[in-house]
Design an enzyme around this catalytic site. Structure first.
Site, mmCIF file in Angstrom:
data_model
loop_
_atom_site.group_PDB
_atom_site.id
_atom_site.type_symbol
_atom_site.label_atom_id
_atom_site.label_comp_id
_atom_site.label_asym_id
_atom_site.label_seq_id
_atom_site.Cartn_x
_atom_site.Cartn_y
_atom_site.Cartn_z
ATOM 1 N N LYS A 121 1.109 -1.287 -0.229
ATOM 2 C CA LYS A 121 -0.323 0.300 0.279
ATOM 3 C C LYS A 121 0.551 1.248 0.170
ATOM 4 O O LYS A 121 0.390 2.493 -0.473
ATOM 5 C CB LYS A 121 -0.905 0.649 1.172
ATOM 6 C CG LYS A 121 -1.851 -1.602 1.267
ATOM 7 C CD LYS A 121 -2.837 -0.696 0.434
ATOM 8 C CE LYS A 121 -4.009 -2.115 -0.188
ATOM 9 N NZ LYS A 121 -5.549 -1.758 -0.737
ATOM 10 N N LYS A 203 -2.993 -11.148 -6.559
ATOM 11 C CA LYS A 203 -3.966 -11.491 -6.102
ATOM 12 C C LYS A 203 -5.080 -10.572 -7.142
ATOM 13 O O LYS A 203 -5.337 -9.195 -7.251
ATOM 14 C CB LYS A 203 -4.292 -11.567 -4.502
ATOM 15 C CG LYS A 203 -5.087 -10.235 -4.289
ATOM 16 C CD LYS A 203 -5.362 -10.371 -2.947
ATOM 17 C CE LYS A 203 -5.565 -8.598 -2.637
ATOM 18 N NZ LYS A 203 -6.824 -8.842 -1.683
ATOM 19 N N LYS A 206 -10.066 -5.090 -5.591
ATOM 20 C CA LYS A 206 -10.299 -3.847 -5.658
ATOM 21 C C LYS A 206 -10.043 -2.884 -5.932
ATOM 22 O O LYS A 206 -10.842 -1.914 -7.291
ATOM 23 C CB LYS A 206 -11.590 -3.096 -3.895
ATOM 24 C CG LYS A 206 -12.460 -4.200 -3.680
ATOM 25 C CD LYS A 206 -12.737 -3.143 -2.382
ATOM 26 C CE LYS A 206 -13.787 -4.965 -1.192
ATOM 27 N NZ LYS A 206 -12.981 -4.251 -0.343
#
Ligand code: ATP
Ligand code: LTN
Length: 338
Positions: A121, A203, A206
């Site tokens: 992140k 992965k 979203k």
């Protein structure tokens, strides 16, 4: 399962959460929410829309409010029964933030530095590497420990966070006396990590900037078929479940989760057929599978009063349990009773 077993398990607590950013993906659904539903009859379940966690990423407050309610509608449309589960917004139970602070004082910089989600992140949000992003897993530990949770159903990406929650629980119990249960992770055997359709080594997410890699449960039918058609595969032209064909392996996993067929049955079904038919079938399967979800979602979204009644009732039940734990935590820490 015998009645006895069911009664025993009812004492056991489940907690899980999802961040209300964007909308639910097929990865969220297969990796986590399908499992949540399966557990609702046997355990005392708490499912939270973890809105405070989402504040670690810059957001537009107006869109965020909408997205929060939309998430509640998506939880309900996924089939989670609000009579059997406690469904609530994390921010409606202030004890999460309170315990989050206390646990911050019992978590080490060294262990937070190792968290791969933080590293990822901070790579994607270089302009806003805030302290909340760093201590995100500690708030997650608070979410879990507050309910004396025994089992946490999550996707594979959350394994490291769960291990940290366990370490913090053990450390706190050893230092101040036993308060928390040490939670176990609950992962599905197949489908714990659904991969991006555009990059099967990553992965499905979203927040992926390439929306073609992610199937959103609210995607248009045509968009879903198109995303499948474009899914990255290989030049083997054989539907085989093996590591050397990560794209096909991922598509087979999705197929198997939706059709209930084994990998061997799928291999036999598509023997001698090209990837085109395989991808098309999966696209249609997804469309059919999520049709009832979409219909229910639209219904819930037109009924804000109902959504409000659900989240208020959920928060009330959650607060009761959370406060009971916090009373013990405060006492153990030597904080003066109010
Ligand atoms: P983001 O992409 O913004 O990090 P996310 O979808 O990973 O979001 P959440 O909505 O918080 O994050 O995740 C909800 C649940 O879905 C978690 O239990 C997570 O482990 C699971 N999950 C998320 N992505 C996948 C995936 N690709 N495969 C399986 N499970 C997943
Ligand atoms: N970190 C999780 C979301 C999350 C969660 C939790 C999951 C926050 N608190 C407690 C399980 C239990 C995520 O990013 N998927």
């Amino acid at each position: 399962m015998t009645t006895d077993k069911r009664e025993n398990n009812k004492q056991k607590v489940i907690f899980s959460g999802a961040q209300p950013t964007g909308s639910l993906t097929l990865g969220n659904y297969i990796g986590a929410i399908q499992n949540w539903k399966a557990l609702e009859d046997q355990y005392e379940c708490y499912y939270s829309i973890v809105d405070l966690h989402s504040l670690t990423i810059r957001h537009d407050p107006k869109a965020f409010r909408k997205s929060n309610l939309s998430f509640l509608a998506q939880f309900l449309a996924s089939g989670l029964n609000p009579k059997k589960n406690v469904i609530f917004f994390q921010s409606h139970v202030p004890q999460h933030a309170e315990l989050g602070w206390i646990l911050n004082c019992n978590a080490y910089l060294g262990e937070l530095n190792r968290m791969t989600q933080f590293k990822e992140k901070s790579e994607t949000h270089k302009d806003n590497i805030n302290a909340g992003l760093f201590t995100y897993p500690v708030l997650q530990a608070a979410d879990i420990l507050l309910y004396k949770t025994n089992l946490v159903p999550v996707g594979e990406d959350q394994k490291q966070h769960l291990e940290l929650s366990r370490d913090i629980a053990i450390r706190f119990n050893n230092t101040y006396g036993k308060v928390f249960e040490v939670p176990e992770i609950h992962m599905t055997k197949v489908g714990g990590r659904i991969m991006s359709l555009q990059d099967p080594t990553k992965k499905m997410s979203k927040s992926d900037e390439d929306a073609n890699g992610t199937i959103f449960l609210l995607d248009d039918d045509k968009v879903i078929i198109k995303k499948l058609k474009r899914a990255v595969t290989d030049s083997e032209n054989k539907v085989n479940f093996r590591d050397e064909q990560p794209g096909i392996k991922n598509l087979m996993t999705i197929h198997s989760k939706l059709s209930g067929m084994s990998m061997e049955q799928i291999e036999n079904e598509y023997e001698g057929k090209g990837y085109g038919a395989f991808k098309n079938d999966i696209g249609e399967m997804i469309v059919e599978y999520i049709q009832p979800f979409k219909e229910k979602y639209n219904e819930y979204m037109t009924n804000e009063d109902y959504l409000e009644a659900i989240y208020k009732q959920g928060a009330e039940r959650a607060r009761e349990k959370a406060e009971a734990t916090m009373k013990v935590v405060r006492k153990k820490l030597g904080l003066v009773k109010f």
